[in-house]
Design an enzyme around this catalytic site. Structure first.
Site, PDB file in Angstrom:
ATOM      1  N   LYS A  43       1.228  -1.418  -0.127  1.00  0.00           N
ATOM      2  CA  LYS A  43      -0.223   0.123  -0.309  1.00  0.00           C
ATOM      3  C   LYS A  43       0.934   1.113  -0.205  1.00  0.00           C
ATOM      4  O   LYS A  43       0.687   1.912  -0.813  1.00  0.00           O
ATOM      5  CB  LYS A  43      -0.691   0.295   0.732  1.00  0.00           C
ATOM      6  CG  LYS A  43      -1.580  -0.550   1.806  1.00  0.00           C
ATOM      7  CD  LYS A  43      -2.543  -1.029   2.372  1.00  0.00           C
ATOM      8  CE  LYS A  43      -2.470  -0.423   4.131  1.00  0.00           C
ATOM      9  NZ  LYS A  43      -1.706  -1.904   4.282  1.00  0.00           N
ATOM     10  N   ARG A 122      -7.826   1.543  10.652  1.00  0.00           N
ATOM     11  CA  ARG A 122      -7.644   0.709  11.164  1.00  0.00           C
ATOM     12  C   ARG A 122      -8.637  -0.899  11.314  1.00  0.00           C
ATOM     13  O   ARG A 122      -9.065  -1.813  12.075  1.00  0.00           O
ATOM     14  CB  ARG A 122      -6.404   0.442  11.708  1.00  0.00           C
ATOM     15  CG  ARG A 122      -5.485   0.666  11.024  1.00  0.00           C
ATOM     16  CD  ARG A 122      -4.390  -0.441   9.900  1.00  0.00           C
ATOM     17  NE  ARG A 122      -3.532  -1.405  10.492  1.00  0.00           N
ATOM     18  CZ  ARG A 122      -2.343  -0.308  10.249  1.00  0.00           C
ATOM     19  NH1 ARG A 122      -2.614  -0.021   9.279  1.00  0.00           N
ATOM     20  NH2 ARG A 122      -0.908  -1.299  10.276  1.00  0.00           N
ATOM     21  N   ARG A 161      11.918  -7.254   2.619  1.00  0.00           N
ATOM     22  CA  ARG A 161      10.791  -6.095   2.785  1.00  0.00           C
ATOM     23  C   ARG A 161      11.949  -5.670   3.735  1.00  0.00           C
ATOM     24  O   ARG A 161      12.602  -5.480   5.372  1.00  0.00           O
ATOM     25  CB  ARG A 161       9.826  -6.199   3.474  1.00  0.00           C
ATOM     26  CG  ARG A 161       9.609  -4.260   3.223  1.00  0.00           C
ATOM     27  CD  ARG A 161       8.608  -3.804   3.058  1.00  0.00           C
ATOM     28  NE  ARG A 161       7.786  -4.057   4.480  1.00  0.00           N
ATOM     29  CZ  ARG A 161       6.161  -3.556   4.469  1.00  0.00           C
ATOM     30  NH1 ARG A 161       5.807  -3.358   3.802  1.00  0.00           N
ATOM     31  NH2 ARG A 161       5.575  -3.999   5.592  1.00  0.00           N
ATOM     32  N   ARG A 194      12.162  -3.485   9.525  1.00  0.00           N
ATOM     33  CA  ARG A 194      10.793  -3.134  10.379  1.00  0.00           C
ATOM     34  C   ARG A 194      10.849  -4.206  11.286  1.00  0.00           C
ATOM     35  O   ARG A 194      11.028  -5.464  10.760  1.00  0.00           O
ATOM     36  CB  ARG A 194      10.046  -2.536   9.466  1.00  0.00           C
ATOM     37  CG  ARG A 194       9.868  -1.022   8.875  1.00  0.00           C
ATOM     38  CD  ARG A 194       8.452  -1.067   7.891  1.00  0.00           C
ATOM     39  NE  ARG A 194       7.882  -1.282   9.140  1.00  0.00           N
ATOM     40  CZ  ARG A 194       6.004  -1.125   8.371  1.00  0.00           C
ATOM     41  NH1 ARG A 194       6.295  -1.096   7.107  1.00  0.00           N
ATOM     42  NH2 ARG A 194       4.922  -1.473   9.088  1.00  0.00           N
TER      43      ARG A 194
END
Ligand code: AMP
Length: 250
Positions: A43, A122, A161, A194
C-alpha cells in the site's frame, strides 16, 4: 530543500504546527483516497506512486509512529510511549490515540492535491471517526482502494522487505533488491528490516488485520466507495491496475 510535496508529507509527520509549503497547482482535481490491504501488500508504494501522479499528500499513521519511535525519550508523551509498546508487539495502537493524531493534523486533509490515507482507518470505529472529521471539514472520499493478494505471497513480501532509514523507499531482498546490498539506490541511506516485519510479529499483524480491518470492507462497500484491486507481480503492474480502476490514464 524539500519539494512542496515532500514538505506536505513532513508536515503530516511532524505535526500541524510545522509549516507546509503550498502545493503547485494540481494537474487534476484533488483525489481523496483510502488505501486498504493486509500489512506488507505494498500500500505504501502505491500511495507514493499515486501521490506523485495526483500531487496528493500521503498520510501514513504507521510512518508517524515510526518517526515518534526515533524521537528522544523526553519528547515522548505517555500516550506515544504506550502506542509504541502496542506497535512493537504488532498490535493496533488504541483508537483514541490514533484518532487524536489524525485530528491534530486536519489541515493536511485539506491539501489542494487531496490526500492518500495509508494505514488509517484500521477499525470500524476509526472509519466512523474519519467520516465525522470529513463531514466537519466538508470533504468527501472519492474511493477506498482495497488491495488483494494471497496470504502466502504477502508473508513472502513482508519477510523480504527492507526499508531505507533515510528516505523510506522500500526494497525486497529477492524481487526488488538494491544495486548495492543494504544501501538505498535513491539516497545512499542504510536499509533495515522494520521491527514489526520480523517473523515473530508478522503473524500477530495478519491476525489483527483479518479481525479488525477486514470489517472495513463492508463499511465502505455499503457507502458505494469500495474498489477492489488484485495486486500484480510488480508495483508498476499494480499501479497500472489502480489507475485503470480509477479510470485515469497512465
Ligand atoms: P503500518 O506501517 O501501517 O503497518 O503500521 C505499523 C504499526 O503502527 C501497526 O502495526 C500498528 O501498531 C500501528 N498503527 C498504524 N496505523 C494504525 C492505526 N490506524 N490504528 C492502530 N494502529 C496503527
Amino acid at each position: 530543500m524539500p519539494t512542496p510535496r515532500q514538505n506536505a508529507r513532513i508536515t503530516w509527520l511532524k505535526g500541524a504546527d510545522f509549516p507546509c509549503a503550498p502545493f503547485p497547482a494540481p494537474q487534476t482535481r484533488p483525489r481523496r483516497l483510502v488505501l486498504l490491504g493486509a500489512p506488507g501488500i505494498g500500500k505504501g508504494t502505491q500511495a507514493e506512486l499515486l501521490a506523485k501522479k495526483f500531487g496528493s499528500c500521503q498520510l501514513s499513521t504507521g510512518d508517524v509512529f515510526r518517526m515518534a519511535k526515533r524521537a528522544p525519550d523526553e519528547e515522548k508523551t505517555p500516550a506515544i510511549r504506550e502506542a509504541l509498546e502496542f506497535m512493537k508487539a504488532g498490535k493496533l495502537v488504541p483508537d483514541t490515540t490514533v484518532v487524536a493524531l489524525v485530528e491534530e493534523r486536519k489541515p493536511c486533509l485539506r491539501c489542494s492535491g487531496g490526500f492518500l490515507l495509508d494505514g488509517f482507518p484500521r477499525t470500524v470505529f476509526q472509519a466512523e471517526e474519519l467520516d465525522r472529521i470529513l463531514r466537519q471539514e466538508h470533504l468527501a472520499l472519492d474511493a477506498v482502494l482495497s488491495y488483494d493478494l494471497a496470504e502466502a505471497k504477502i508473508l513472502d513480501r513482508v519477510s523480504g522487505r527492507r526499508v531505507c532509514s533515510k528516505c523510506k523507499v522500500s526494497y525486497h531482498v529477492k524481487d526488488h533488491p538494491p544495486k548495492v546490498d543494504g544501501v538505498c539506490d535513491r539516497c545512499g541511506g542504510p536499509l533495515y528490516q522494520r521491527e514489526d516485519d520480523r517473523p515473530e510479529t508478522v503473524h500477530v499483524r495478519m491476525e489483527t488485520y483479518w479481525h479488525s480491518t477486514e470489517p472495513l470492507i463492508e463499511h465502505y462497500q455499503k457507502k458505494g466507495l469500495l474498489v477492489h484491486i488484485e495486486c500484480g507481480e510488480t508495483p508498476e503492474e499494480t499501479f497500472a491496475r489502480t489507475l485503470a480502476a480509477l479510470k485515469v490514464g497512465a
